[in-house]
Design a protein around this motif. Structure first.
Motif, PDB file in Angstrom:
ATOM      1  N   ALA A  94       0.813  -1.216   0.000  1.00  0.00           N
ATOM      2  CA  ALA A  94       0.000   0.000   0.000  1.00  0.00           C
ATOM      3  C   ALA A  94       0.849   1.269   0.000  1.00  0.00           C
ATOM      4  O   ALA A  94       0.304   2.363   0.030  1.00  0.00           O
ATOM      5  CB  ALA A  94      -0.925   0.004   1.216  1.00  0.00           C
ATOM      6  N   GLY A  95       2.177   1.118  -0.008  1.00  0.00           N
ATOM      7  CA  GLY A  95       3.007   2.302  -0.170  1.00  0.00           C
ATOM      8  C   GLY A  95       3.838   2.710   1.025  1.00  0.00           C
ATOM      9  O   GLY A  95       4.401   3.806   1.036  1.00  0.00           O
ATOM     10  N   ALA A  96       3.939   1.854   2.037  1.00  0.00           N
ATOM     11  CA  ALA A  96       4.814   2.196   3.162  1.00  0.00           C
ATOM     12  C   ALA A  96       6.243   2.308   2.655  1.00  0.00           C
ATOM     13  O   ALA A  96       6.703   1.478   1.868  1.00  0.00           O
ATOM     14  CB  ALA A  96       4.724   1.125   4.257  1.00  0.00           C
ATOM     15  N   THR A  97       6.953   3.333   3.097  1.00  0.00           N
ATOM     16  CA  THR A  97       8.339   3.501   2.653  1.00  0.00           C
ATOM     17  C   THR A  97       9.290   2.708   3.539  1.00  0.00           C
ATOM     18  O   THR A  97      10.440   2.482   3.177  1.00  0.00           O
ATOM     19  CB  THR A  97       8.736   4.982   2.674  1.00  0.00           C
ATOM     20  OG1 THR A  97       8.396   5.549   3.943  1.00  0.00           O
ATOM     21  CG2 THR A  97       7.983   5.740   1.590  1.00  0.00           C
ATOM     22  N   ARG A  98       8.842   2.314   4.712  1.00  0.00           N
ATOM     23  CA  ARG A  98       9.644   1.473   5.590  1.00  0.00           C
ATOM     24  C   ARG A  98       8.707   0.598   6.408  1.00  0.00           C
ATOM     25  O   ARG A  98       7.720   1.104   6.944  1.00  0.00           O
ATOM     26  CB  ARG A  98      10.488   2.334   6.536  1.00  0.00           C
ATOM     27  CG  ARG A  98      11.380   1.537   7.486  1.00  0.00           C
ATOM     28  CD  ARG A  98      11.891   2.407   8.606  1.00  0.00           C
ATOM     29  NE  ARG A  98      12.717   3.497   8.127  1.00  0.00           N
ATOM     30  CZ  ARG A  98      14.049   3.454   8.065  1.00  0.00           C
ATOM     31  NH1 ARG A  98      14.700   2.404   8.477  1.00  0.00           N
ATOM     32  NH2 ARG A  98      14.724   4.490   7.615  1.00  0.00           N
ATOM     33  N   THR A  99       9.006  -0.693   6.473  1.00  0.00           N
ATOM     34  CA  THR A  99       8.200  -1.581   7.305  1.00  0.00           C
ATOM     35  C   THR A  99       9.096  -2.181   8.379  1.00  0.00           C
ATOM     36  O   THR A  99      10.232  -2.573   8.119  1.00  0.00           O
ATOM     37  CB  THR A  99       7.551  -2.712   6.493  1.00  0.00           C
ATOM     38  OG1 THR A  99       8.566  -3.460   5.813  1.00  0.00           O
ATOM     39  CG2 THR A  99       6.574  -2.146   5.460  1.00  0.00           C
ATOM     40  N   ILE A 100       8.551  -2.218   9.592  1.00  0.00           N
ATOM     41  CA  ILE A 100       9.285  -2.733  10.748  1.00  0.00           C
ATOM     42  C   ILE A 100       8.469  -3.872  11.355  1.00  0.00           C
ATOM     43  O   ILE A 100       7.302  -3.691  11.701  1.00  0.00           O
ATOM     44  CB  ILE A 100       9.479  -1.636  11.823  1.00  0.00           C
ATOM     45  CG1 ILE A 100      10.218  -0.427  11.239  1.00  0.00           C
ATOM     46  CG2 ILE A 100      10.209  -2.193  13.037  1.00  0.00           C
ATOM     47  CD1 ILE A 100      10.243   0.783  12.182  1.00  0.00           C
ATOM     48  N   GLY A 101       9.080  -5.036  11.459  1.00  0.00           N
ATOM     49  CA  GLY A 101       8.426  -6.160  12.127  1.00  0.00           C
ATOM     50  C   GLY A 101       8.987  -6.308  13.521  1.00  0.00           C
ATOM     51  O   GLY A 101      10.204  -6.401  13.700  1.00  0.00           O
ATOM     52  N   VAL A 102       8.113  -6.305  14.527  1.00  0.00           N
ATOM     53  CA  VAL A 102       8.549  -6.468  15.911  1.00  0.00           C
ATOM     54  C   VAL A 102       8.195  -7.876  16.354  1.00  0.00           C
ATOM     55  O   VAL A 102       7.038  -8.306  16.202  1.00  0.00           O
ATOM     56  CB  VAL A 102       7.863  -5.443  16.838  1.00  0.00           C
ATOM     57  CG1 VAL A 102       8.368  -5.589  18.269  1.00  0.00           C
ATOM     58  CG2 VAL A 102       8.057  -4.027  16.328  1.00  0.00           C
ATOM     59  N   VAL A 103       9.167  -8.597  16.895  1.00  0.00           N
ATOM     60  CA  VAL A 103       8.948  -9.976  17.341  1.00  0.00           C
ATOM     61  C   VAL A 103       9.570 -10.156  18.721  1.00  0.00           C
ATOM     62  O   VAL A 103      10.471  -9.410  19.111  1.00  0.00           O
ATOM     63  CB  VAL A 103       9.565 -10.987  16.344  1.00  0.00           C
ATOM     64  CG1 VAL A 103       8.827 -10.951  15.010  1.00  0.00           C
ATOM     65  CG2 VAL A 103      11.045 -10.715  16.146  1.00  0.00           C
ATOM     66  N   PRO A 104       9.087 -11.181  19.459  1.00  0.00           N
ATOM     67  CA  PRO A 104       9.557 -11.320  20.845  1.00  0.00           C
ATOM     68  C   PRO A 104      10.853 -12.114  21.013  1.00  0.00           C
ATOM     69  O   PRO A 104      11.503 -11.993  22.048  1.00  0.00           O
ATOM     70  CB  PRO A 104       8.397 -12.034  21.543  1.00  0.00           C
ATOM     71  CG  PRO A 104       7.727 -12.816  20.460  1.00  0.00           C
ATOM     72  CD  PRO A 104       7.926 -12.041  19.191  1.00  0.00           C
ATOM     73  N   HIS A 105      11.188 -12.987  20.056  1.00  0.00           N
ATOM     74  CA  HIS A 105      12.370 -13.838  20.247  1.00  0.00           C
ATOM     75  C   HIS A 105      13.218 -13.879  18.984  1.00  0.00           C
ATOM     76  O   HIS A 105      12.723 -13.686  17.880  1.00  0.00           O
ATOM     77  CB  HIS A 105      12.025 -15.304  20.540  1.00  0.00           C
ATOM     78  CG  HIS A 105      10.813 -15.531  21.347  1.00  0.00           C
ATOM     79  ND1 HIS A 105       9.657 -16.053  20.830  1.00  0.00           N
ATOM     80  CD2 HIS A 105      10.578 -15.294  22.655  1.00  0.00           C
ATOM     81  CE1 HIS A 105       8.764 -16.134  21.788  1.00  0.00           C
ATOM     82  NE2 HIS A 105       9.284 -15.672  22.894  1.00  0.00           N
ATOM     83  N   GLU A 106      14.463 -14.277  19.181  1.00  0.00           N
ATOM     84  CA  GLU A 106      15.392 -14.391  18.061  1.00  0.00           C
ATOM     85  C   GLU A 106      14.919 -15.438  17.043  1.00  0.00           C
ATOM     86  O   GLU A 106      15.114 -15.293  15.838  1.00  0.00           O
ATOM     87  CB  GLU A 106      16.794 -14.738  18.580  1.00  0.00           C
ATOM     88  CG  GLU A 106      17.855 -14.882  17.518  1.00  0.00           C
ATOM     89  CD  GLU A 106      17.909 -13.711  16.528  1.00  0.00           C
ATOM     90  OE1 GLU A 106      17.752 -12.546  16.958  1.00  0.00           O
ATOM     91  OE2 GLU A 106      18.078 -13.966  15.314  1.00  0.00           O
ATOM     92  N   ARG A 107      14.231 -16.490  17.529  1.00  0.00           N
ATOM     93  CA  ARG A 107      13.768 -17.525  16.596  1.00  0.00           C
ATOM     94  C   ARG A 107      12.776 -16.930  15.587  1.00  0.00           C
ATOM     95  O   ARG A 107      12.865 -17.164  14.376  1.00  0.00           O
ATOM     96  CB  ARG A 107      13.103 -18.657  17.393  1.00  0.00           C
ATOM     97  CG  ARG A 107      12.792 -19.895  16.592  1.00  0.00           C
ATOM     98  CD  ARG A 107      12.607 -21.099  17.515  1.00  0.00           C
ATOM     99  NE  ARG A 107      11.618 -20.809  18.566  1.00  0.00           N
ATOM    100  CZ  ARG A 107      10.328 -21.101  18.464  1.00  0.00           C
ATOM    101  NH1 ARG A 107       9.854 -21.669  17.387  1.00  0.00           N
ATOM    102  NH2 ARG A 107       9.503 -20.811  19.454  1.00  0.00           N
ATOM    103  N   GLU A 108      11.848 -16.131  16.090  1.00  0.00           N
ATOM    104  CA  GLU A 108      10.899 -15.482  15.170  1.00  0.00           C
ATOM    105  C   GLU A 108      11.594 -14.440  14.299  1.00  0.00           C
ATOM    106  O   GLU A 108      11.226 -14.251  13.149  1.00  0.00           O
ATOM    107  CB  GLU A 108       9.768 -14.810  15.956  1.00  0.00           C
ATOM    108  CG  GLU A 108       8.730 -15.779  16.431  1.00  0.00           C
ATOM    109  CD  GLU A 108       7.404 -15.089  16.718  1.00  0.00           C
ATOM    110  OE1 GLU A 108       7.075 -14.070  16.061  1.00  0.00           O
ATOM    111  OE2 GLU A 108       6.686 -15.567  17.608  1.00  0.00           O
TER     112      GLU A 108
END
Lengths: 363, 363
Positions: free
Chosen positions: B220-234
């Motif tokens: 949809a046009g985001a110029t930056r996407t950030i994924g937040v996860v709880p553990h290193e495995r994810e």
């Protein structure tokens, strides 16, 4: 946790072991000394949140209904001494306070001066507080609590200077709900900017937040405003105030009745604002709203899951907003509505004179 | 109540004394005969909502942890027989079903044909249901319930035809969360249309709704996407999927950690999407969001009052949306993302292969 550097959220005053914001904290550090971005206020009055006071009153009432004011006072003193803030452990809610600024940290961004008479617009549930007079001037029998003591505002707190041209109680009563008209105006304004008809329905239109929201909707460009009220008595008050194009009766908990009443008055609405503090209004508000319309929930009785699953279950393409009590300039905007719209002012003055609203339900 | 005329909301099948919508009802009329705007589906499988199944499993587990599947099955049969729908009385939640259309009322607006294999996209908690096989093919030990029986769809219900080019379980798994990418795309698109940078942060980015929301934000046009996860495995899984520009670790319940992680990755975000089903994420999501940004809450663990009072307490001028599970075309949009974004597909296939997600928390 003990921190030498302050955080604008007030995190440095949280005494819990886990990292939580002041509102979620069990205990705050209410020490008198200020961090550089803080402000200390000499308190003259606490206004307990209605839900909190009702809980305390009910807990300390005899079977016959007589409230033990001394016991209520003792419990408030105990809560504040234990938690470092006035947050009812059962309801989680707080209230607001009135006082005079007595110290301003050199890095405070709030723009306050020593001597300003202010009302806090953030909840007591996150405000460090120390009571110094044992609440000796309070009988424990009302939400308004005369109090000598001090409170601390953080870098991100909000306090509004009480205007000199209005009765202070009137100002406080407006400031208490000033987030609602600000957000209503913003949302209605967005629809109006696209052109076309904009119908705004306010559920609980004769109440404090409801009457301000009706006036805000009209000021922001709504082409039709609908006030929904539960009884003929409120309907008469709202008609007399002249702030709604249409006044309709409906029980907001009956989804079909609410939908039908709003539709009959010219809806469905592009913007529906829920201002009644009773549970179970989510479905009716969704059904009273047009496709691609917006529902703004200002009632603390709103259930997140009832709203989310309700809209999905009805295949309703509506935007649903959690009513945020803050927007920049919200207090000044609400006070200006009060000054400029006689019908709003008369509803507020009538409410203050009777020491309660025109009817239960609306807040 | 018994009505001879149908209402698109299904109100005519509510058996309660009060006027409530089918989801809020204690009992529905699950009769086989259709009103003219209804559709009857021959059920082949129920997917119980995860929260509902967990509650049933916990209730019928021995101290050692062994689950009494027969008791779980008996309780599900009892709920459906009593209520006329599969709505867990404790969690209030339902789930979805898969089946084949067996009858279409002449006034049905849903566009379905007899023989279509469909999944319902409205909750079982409002869907009239009769189980006819005693659930004899279900051991009571998993959320997937083989079932012979029938269910009824109303005029405003939603059902999606299961596509033939995808594994049905994969399609169902996508449809289950398809409201999230649709709303994320709409909101991100609105910010993108104004020009400038649009950072989208998805809390729980490696989960089902989270990975689809990341892909939707980018599309949809985001110029930056950030994924937040709880553990290193994810984090490793999400990096491998390649659907987020930045992958960061944070406990979403720690507001300062979440804020700092998103800011360090290029935030605060114009759009923050909460996709983790754990309580207490409201404050962090608000703090991770830029002024005039938007938080979309898709987690059913969201507290309305924590969000409303939290934003006010932080003087945060953010728009907060209740994640609506419905938007027109949401199922088709989510399936298209799955087909066109290999990283999303690999996360979903891995999850199906392991019969559970890459980690707890994300849904």
């Amino acid at each position: 946790m003990s921190a030498s550097v302050s955080d604008p959220t007030g995190l440095h005053r949280v005494l819990d072991d886990r990292v939580v914001l002041p509102q979620a904290a069990a205990r705050l550090d209410a020490r008198r000394e200020l961090w550089p971005d803080e402000v200390r206020v000499r308190v003259e009055k606490l206004n307990l949140d209605a839900a909190s006071y009702r809980q305390l009153e009910g807990k300390h009432a005899a079977p016959g209904g007589t409230v033990d004011g001394d016991a209520v006072r003792a419990e408030v003193l105990d809560i504040v001494a234990t938690r470092g803030k006035m947050q009812n452990p059962v309801t989680g809610s707080g209230g607001m306070l009135v006082g005079t600024v007595e110290a301003v940290g050199e890095e405070s961004p709030l723009g306050l001066q020593v001597g300003d008479r202010v009302a806090t617009l953030v909840s007591l549930s996150l405000t460090p507080l120390v009571i110094e007079d044992g609440l000796r001037d309070w009988d424990g029998l009302a939400e308004q609590v005369p109090c000598d003591g001090y409170a601390v505002l953080f870098g991100r707190s909000i306090a509004a200077v009480i205007p000199e041209d209005l009765d202070p109680d009137l100002s406080l009563s407006v400031m208490d709900v000033c987030g609602a008209p600000a957000l209503t105006a913003r949302v209605v304004g967005e629809y109006a900017a696209r052109g076309g008809e904009v119908t705004a329905a306010v559920v609980g239109g004769a109440g404090k937040s409801g009457s301000l929201s009706l006036a805000a909707a009209r000021a922001a460009g709504a082409t039709r405003t609908i006030g929904v009220v539960p009884h003929e008595r409120e309907a008469a008050l709202l008609r007399e105030a002249g702030i709604a194009d249409e006044v309709v009766l409906a029980d907001a908990r009956d989804p079909i009745a609410l939908r039908d009443a709003v539709v009959a008055a010219g809806g469905p609405a592009q913007v529906t604002v829920v201002c009644v503090d009773v549970p179970g209004c989510e479905g009716g508000a969704i059904l009273a709203t047009a496709e691609r319309g917006t529902v703004i929930f200002f009632s603390m009785a709103t259930s997140f899951s009832a709203a989310a699953l309700g809209a999905e279950g009805l295949a309703a393409d509506v935007t649903m907003l959690v009513g945020n009590g803050y927007a920049p300039g919200h207090a000044a905007y609400a006070l200006d509505l009060l000054r400029s719209v006689p019908g709003v002012r008369s509803l507020f003055e009538r409410r203050l004179a009777s020491h309660q609203g025109p009817a239960g339900g609306a807040n």
